[in-house]
Design a protein around this motif. Structure first.
Motif, PDB file in Angstrom:
ATOM      1  N   LEU A  76      17.024   7.454 -22.585  1.00  0.00           N
ATOM      2  CA  LEU A  76      18.135   8.196 -23.172  1.00  0.00           C
ATOM      3  C   LEU A  76      18.759   9.108 -22.125  1.00  0.00           C
ATOM      4  O   LEU A  76      19.993   9.147 -21.965  1.00  0.00           O
ATOM      5  N   SER A  79      20.711   7.092 -19.626  1.00  0.00           N
ATOM      6  CA  SER A  79      22.010   6.622 -20.133  1.00  0.00           C
ATOM      7  C   SER A  79      23.048   7.737 -20.090  1.00  0.00           C
ATOM      8  O   SER A  79      24.213   7.508 -19.740  1.00  0.00           O
ATOM      9  N   GLN A 228      26.315   3.725 -20.485  1.00  0.00           N
ATOM     10  CA  GLN A 228      26.064   4.887 -21.341  1.00  0.00           C
ATOM     11  C   GLN A 228      25.655   4.458 -22.740  1.00  0.00           C
ATOM     12  O   GLN A 228      24.711   5.003 -23.315  1.00  0.00           O
ATOM     13  N   GLU A 229      26.362   3.476 -23.297  1.00  0.00           N
ATOM     14  CA  GLU A 229      26.065   3.031 -24.670  1.00  0.00           C
ATOM     15  C   GLU A 229      25.065   1.892 -24.722  1.00  0.00           C
ATOM     16  O   GLU A 229      24.569   1.550 -25.791  1.00  0.00           O
ATOM     17  N   MET A 230      24.780   1.279 -23.574  1.00  0.00           N
ATOM     18  CA  MET A 230      23.768   0.217 -23.466  1.00  0.00           C
ATOM     19  C   MET A 230      24.063  -0.938 -24.426  1.00  0.00           C
ATOM     20  O   MET A 230      23.178  -1.481 -25.070  1.00  0.00           O
ATOM     21  N   LEU A 231      25.350  -1.329 -24.512  1.00  0.00           N
ATOM     22  CA  LEU A 231      25.754  -2.377 -25.440  1.00  0.00           C
ATOM     23  C   LEU A 231      25.567  -3.782 -24.874  1.00  0.00           C
ATOM     24  O   LEU A 231      25.438  -4.735 -25.635  1.00  0.00           O
ATOM     25  N   THR A 399      24.674   9.770 -29.339  1.00  0.00           N
ATOM     26  CA  THR A 399      25.852   8.939 -29.134  1.00  0.00           C
ATOM     27  C   THR A 399      26.524   8.624 -30.459  1.00  0.00           C
ATOM     28  O   THR A 399      25.837   8.346 -31.450  1.00  0.00           O
ATOM     29  N   TYR A 401      27.911   5.981 -31.165  1.00  0.00           N
ATOM     30  CA  TYR A 401      27.666   4.578 -31.512  1.00  0.00           C
ATOM     31  C   TYR A 401      26.479   4.455 -32.465  1.00  0.00           C
ATOM     32  O   TYR A 401      26.387   3.485 -33.205  1.00  0.00           O
ATOM     33  N   SER A 496      33.144   3.198 -32.137  1.00  0.00           N
ATOM     34  CA  SER A 496      31.712   3.395 -32.334  1.00  0.00           C
ATOM     35  C   SER A 496      31.272   3.150 -33.772  1.00  0.00           C
ATOM     36  O   SER A 496      30.144   2.712 -34.023  1.00  0.00           O
ATOM     37  N   GLY A 500      28.495   0.309 -34.305  1.00  0.00           N
ATOM     38  CA  GLY A 500      27.157   0.801 -34.615  1.00  0.00           C
ATOM     39  C   GLY A 500      26.646   0.332 -35.956  1.00  0.00           C
ATOM     40  O   GLY A 500      25.476  -0.046 -36.094  1.00  0.00           O
ATOM     41  N   PRO A 529      21.418   5.404 -28.143  1.00  0.00           N
ATOM     42  CA  PRO A 529      22.093   4.157 -27.810  1.00  0.00           C
ATOM     43  C   PRO A 529      21.431   3.010 -28.573  1.00  0.00           C
ATOM     44  O   PRO A 529      20.211   3.002 -28.775  1.00  0.00           O
TER      45      PRO A 529
END
Length: 540
Positions: A76, A79, A228-231, A399, A401, A496, A500, A529
């Motif tokens: 975390l 990120s 940052q969002e680890m998508l 986040t 998200y 987001s 999410g 994330p």
């Protein structure tokens, strides 16, 4: 000393550094050690933060641990720091005056909102921070770069700056019960208010010379989604996901409305709205209580001990820059569990027609979904429950998200359990209207995915975006304008919600326990994330 102990200590040291560098935010989280100063906003302070953050990123990247919870804490922080590194080349502190105005207004507002000290001590801290306001706002003028700042973003912040005097000289002193202390706050507020007046004048002039672009660009946008969002994907795929979700929800709206022109149906429903802003607040409060009772009846979550959600008008300084409902959590570093659902009250300068448009965007059909989103089991339940857990770093870094995704997931969860049914609502036609509004709220979030990515990748103008939000969603023109300006100022946030929610639904499908166990576990683990939330929920 074990690796886990080393990592725990490193996290503690990092949080201490973070709080010292951002004392206003730390105070809002409940750190009493930091409630006497707003912090240093000089250019050197921002440069020092960037340099020191890079050092922290190296330290956390080098740490190894086999413990799941500790590894999530580490990842975390990584990120967050990678996101900061990516944005350092697109510095908000040189582009957006609200970095400075918000750094004054929100800590002072929450000081009296949360009341974590006896009034004399509270007033001492507020007066100390008021004394710092002129220098802080002077840093704003010194740091802004006309070649980077966009006129649109500057004008948005200027509107907020104009609310500063009334907030500081009227709203703030009115929060103090003791007449003598109230007078001290009023005296201390005047120089700060004068500084806001000067800043508002400066920003109006500065906007005429600013030539910067508010568009973030696809490269940075995609970097933030991945790092940052680890998508695991970038802006182009997010845009396509938004289009696919919109098409699916559009078909559902047509079926529910019994017409291809569901937009006209929604516009008709907006004519049934509360008659005044205060009536709107009162009706939101009724819906909030109904949502909480439904949660208890169906046993969908565990409520935090002592939690309470207060439904109140939005702060005066927030009204020019935010046209929709919002929520402020209990200070999570304390034992307080009282959160605040802010109803989107219109600014004082609104005409009667603008007030009516604001009320139409909060129609009675829409109130139920919005109350679920902001309160139960949306933001208030999530963040009051999180505040009761014991992982400090996850209370500090959140986040949207996950947090906004959770609140939208909460809306669908209650629909699954019959919240919008005729049996629950007590009237078939009212239930149909609420269900339509519920699905349209998801469609609106799909529209945000499309518009935000298109705006910041240069594929859509603001006029096109406002037209999209009024014709493809159900926003009134004034609300659409405020929404699109928000997207320009806050890239990556608008997508987001649905992004999410869909991922949380997928994680739930893989979870082997009960729904209540899933909700308590994943929401109690933070607003992580989404990749980290998956690891926590599934234990791998």
């Amino acid at each position: 000393m074990t690796e886990t102990t080393t990592l725990t200590r490193l996290v503690d040291e990092f949080l201490s550094w973070q709080f010292d560098r951002t004392p206003g935010t730390a105070a809002m989280l409940g750190s009493l050690k930091h409630d006497h100063t707003l912090g240093d906003f000089s250019a050197q302070a921002f440069a020092d933060y960037d340099r020191e953050a890079a050092g922290w990123l190296e330290r956390f990247t080098a740490v190894r641990t086999d413990d799941l919870e500790e590894s999530v804490d580490r990842d975390l922080v990584i990120s967050v720091l990678r996101g900061h590194r990516a944005k350092s080349g697109w510095p908000a502190w040189r582009r957006d005056p609200s970095v400075y105005t918000s750094a004054v207004l929100f800590p002072l507002f929450t000081a009296f909102l949360n009341r974590l000290r006896p009034e004399p001590e509270l007033v001492d801290g507020v007066i100390a921070r008021l004394a710092e306001v002129p220098a802080l706002l002077a840093s704003c003028e010194a740091n802004l770069d006309a070649g980077l700042a966009s006129p649109k973003i500057v004008e948005r912040a200027a509107a907020q700056a104009k609310t500063g005097r009334a907030f500081l000289t009227r709203t703030l002193p009115a929060e103090v019960g003791d007449p003598g202390l109230r007078a001290k706050v009023a005296d201390a507020a005047e120089p700060a208010a004068a500084a806001f007046d000067r800043l508002a004048d400066f920003l109006e002039r500065f906007a005429r010379t600013a030539t910067g672009d508010w568009r973030m660009g696809e490269e940075l946008y995609s970097t933030l989604l991945r790092e940052q969002e680890m998508l695991g994907y970038g802006a182009a795929e997010l845009h396509e996901r938004g289009k696919a979700a919109y098409a699916e929800l559009d078909a559902e709206m047509r079926a529910l409305a019994g017409s291809d022109d569901w937009h006209a149906v929604m516009l008709g429903l907006q004519e049934d709205h509360p008659p005044t802003p205060e009536a709107m607040r009162a009706e939101y409060e009724v819906e909030t209580r109904r949502a909480r009772a439904f949660l208890v009846e169906h046993g969908l979550v565990t409520l935090a001990e002592g939690e309470e959600c207060r439904v109140v008008p939005s702060p005066t300084f927030q009204r020019p820059v935010l046209a929709v409902a919002s929520y402020m959590s209990p200070p999570p570093l304390t034992s307080d569990r009282v959160g605040h659902f802010f109803v989107p009250s219109p600014p004082d300068h609104f005409t009667p027609e603008e007030v009516r448009q604001r009320l139409r965007t909060n129609s009675r059909a829409q109130l139920a979904s919005i109350a679920v989103h902001e309160a139960y089991p949306g933001h208030h339940w999530h963040l009051s429950w999180l505040a009761a857990q014991n992982r400090p770093v996850r209370k500090v870094f959140r986040t949207p998200y996950f947090s906004e995704g959770w609140a939208l997931y909460a809306e669908k969860l209650l629909r699954e359990h019959g919240y919008f049914s005729a049996e629950a609502v007590g009237d078939a036609e009212k239930a149909r209207a609420q269900e339509l509004a519920h699905v349209e709220a998801r469609l609106f979030r799909a529209a945000r995915m499309i518009v935000d990515t298109a705006l910041h990748c240069g594929d859509m103008s603001t006029d096109e975006a406002e037209r999209f939000m009024t014709t493809k969603a159900s926003l009134t023109p004034g609300t659409a304008q405020g929404e699109v300006t928000r997207y320009c100022a806050w890239p990556t946030q608008a997508p987001s919600y649905l992004t999410g929610a869909l991922e949380i639904e997928r994680i739930r499908d893989e979870f082997t326990g009960t729904q209540r166990e899933f909700h308590d576990k994943v929401a109690g683990s933070g607003a992580l994330p989404l990749g980290l939330a998956r690891r926590i929920a599934l234990g791998r």
